[in-house]
Scaffold this active site. Structure first.
Site, mmCIF file in Angstrom:
data_model
loop_
_atom_site.group_PDB
_atom_site.id
_atom_site.type_symbol
_atom_site.label_atom_id
_atom_site.label_comp_id
_atom_site.label_asym_id
_atom_site.label_seq_id
_atom_site.Cartn_x
_atom_site.Cartn_y
_atom_site.Cartn_z
ATOM 1 N N ARG A 67 0.839 -1.197 0.000
ATOM 2 C CA ARG A 67 0.000 0.000 0.000
ATOM 3 C C ARG A 67 0.877 1.250 0.000
ATOM 4 N NH1 ARG A 67 -4.931 -1.905 4.078
ATOM 5 N NH2 ARG A 67 -5.271 -3.864 2.952
ATOM 6 N N SER A 79 -10.235 -6.400 9.530
ATOM 7 C CA SER A 79 -11.445 -5.753 9.071
ATOM 8 C C SER A 79 -12.263 -6.857 8.415
ATOM 9 C CB SER A 79 -11.032 -4.718 8.029
ATOM 10 O OG SER A 79 -11.861 -3.612 8.092
ATOM 11 N N ARG A 84 0.480 -5.240 12.934
ATOM 12 C CA ARG A 84 -0.004 -4.735 14.220
ATOM 13 C C ARG A 84 -0.106 -5.858 15.237
ATOM 14 N NH1 ARG A 84 -3.373 -1.336 11.084
ATOM 15 N NH2 ARG A 84 -2.285 0.563 10.561
#
Length: 431
Positions: free
Chosen positions: A266, A356, A395
């Site tokens: 990204r 997500s 993370r």
RNA sequence: GGAGAGGUGGCCGAGCGGCUGAAGGCAACGGUUUGCUAAACCGUCAUAGUCUGUCAAGGGCUAUCGAGGGUUCGAAUCCCUCCCUCUCCGCCA
């Protein structure tokens, strides 16, 4: 992509959705779309009439020529004019349709009724309060950067040298730990949660990006290889969902569940200055993604399953987390409903997004034309597509390292990962 | 990179200027037969747009044979460009 019929029938509902998503500024585009649609409809009618005439007369010409009775010259001359008219109308028509398509591709998805209305991330709803596990951190905790450096398992500086900021390097037991996490997660999803493993390409073409909705909306966030016109995948969702692009799936095969490891790339353009240290924001990271294709009536149950499968990883690793239900102003454009799973960072003293899980209903399926026949005789329908990170390692690694650190500055390996790492602890001496 | 072959409906596959939205087969679905299963037989079986119709059943018209252009009164069929697949040669791993 939304169904144009839905927009035609109930434009005000779509307008309300745009406002709920804090995208009121898109409203003029929607109005434009409706105008174009009207113009298109009229033009199609006229063009079709002329085509009908042409087809009819062409048959007459054929009959005359076959029977050899009389001349078809006059008809042929007439049809030349008609053909020209048709060509003018069709040129205009394709411009119209292209404009409409562009607007349509840029419009966000519907929202599910259960999505809370809210302006921004502050109004997300806590779906599941902090799930905690006991970790004795009764000493000054180090953050993942300090731990990574002192144990020589992470090297952000050298990553920056060889590639640029945001390209982390894992070394020694750090690399092994990363690989252990990935393998553990894949095994968990395939062996316990019923997913089929996929190892996808990391570069895709533009049609694939369009299929899942990264194109055109997020085009500026994706790395592009100009020479070959390929794009580095921002998530395995892209190649895996596009696996069935343009296909008619066998109803008996649904639901289809895939779990895929991939590196994710990204650009994170425009997001500098916030949470940029170390793993908090990177250009390349590793992720295991879950993707499902379901019958429409089963997709919301499937969303809960995906969420639970993602949570199961954190429970097994004993990493504290919470689950958010994203509000209308924060949910991504492609999703109708989305849960974020956040892991706790003792050093940062805050939650970090690690997963997500989203339902897209038929938004992606319509873009990428993925259908099935509900039963042998009825019409094809679009499937619903869903996906969820299960999970992203970066993370997760932050939280893991921080929670499993010891007063001596070493890192214990979570129980479930030990068969994968082959060691129990990462100590100073590691190399 | 060079040479050749090919891309047709859910799948396989015929067609190579008008009678082809597309033969035939398979799969699927409905039915007949059947102790059950199987087989056999009969029937139905593309999608989208648009008009019409009681927001019905149905019917009319239009488009779609890898994508985009072109030739023609008329294109799955002829021409051009591009994409993809396969085979052979070369090159690299």
């Amino acid at each position: 992509m939304l169904d144009i019929n839905l927009i035609r029938q109930n434009p005000e509902e779509i307008v309300a959705m745009l406002h709920n998503r804090q995208l009121g500024s898109e409203e003029p585009k929607l109005r434009k779309l409706l105008d174009l649609d009207k113009e298109r409809k009229e033009l199609v009618a006229r063009s079709d009439d002329q085509k009908a005439l042409r087809n009819k007369v062409s048959k007459e010409v054929a009959d005359i020529k076959k029977s050899g009775a009389g001349s078809a010259e006059e008809l042929i001359v007439q049809m030349k004019t008609v053909a020209e008219e048709i060509s003018v109308m069709d040129t205009r028509l394709s411009t119209l349709e292209e404009e409409m398509e562009n607007i349509l591709l840029g419009l966000p998805n519907k929202l599910h009724d259960s999505v809370p209305i809210g302006r921004s991330a502050e109004e997300n709803v806590i779906f599941k309060e902090g799930v905690s596990f006991e970790h004795r951190l009764d000493f000054p905790v180090k953050n993942h950067l300090e731990l990574g450096k002192s144990l020589r398992i992470l090297d952000f500086e050298r990553g920056a040298k060889i590639s640029g900021a945001g390209f982390p390097v894992y070394i020694g037991k750090g690399a092994r730990l990363e690989r252990a996490l990935i393998n553990f997660m894949l095994d968990c999803h395939t062996e316990r949660h019923g997913y089929t493993e996929v190892f996808p390409p990391f570069f895709v073409n533009r049609e694939s990006l369009r299929g899942t909705g990264q194109w055109p909306k997020f085009a500026d966030q994706v790395y592009h290889m100009q020479e070959d016109d390929l794009y580095a995948i921002p998530t395995a969702e892209v190649p895996v969902t596009n696996l069935h692009r343009g296909e008619m799936l066998d109803a008996k095969s649904l639901p289809i569940s895939y779990a895929a490891y991939s590196a994710c790339f990204r650009r994170e353009a425009g997001s500098y200055g916030k949470d940029t240290r170390g793993f908090l924001r990177v250009h390349q990271f590793n992720k295991v993604e879950m993707v499902k294709f379901t019958r429409p009536e089963e997709s919301y149950a499937a969303l809960e399953e995906i969420r639970e499968s993602a949570e199961a990883i954190l429970v097994a690793l004993k990493i504290p987390y919470r689950v958010l239900l994203l509000c209308s102003g924060d949910i991504s454009a492609n999703a109708t409903k989305c849960y974020d799973i956040e892991v706790w960072s003792p050093a940062e003293q805050k939650y970090l997004e690690a997963s997500s899980c989203s339902n897209f209903e038929d938004y992606q399926a319509r873009r990428s034309n993925i259908r099935f026949k509900p039963d042998g005789k009825s019409k094809p329908e679009f499937v619903h597509t869903l996906n969820g990170s299960g999970l992203a390692t970066s993370r997760l690694m932050v939280s893991l390292m921080e929670h499993y650190q010891t007063a001596e500055g070493s890192i214990k390996v979570p129980e479930v990962l030990r068969p994968y790492t082959g060691f129990d602890e990462i100590t100073q001496a590691a190399e």
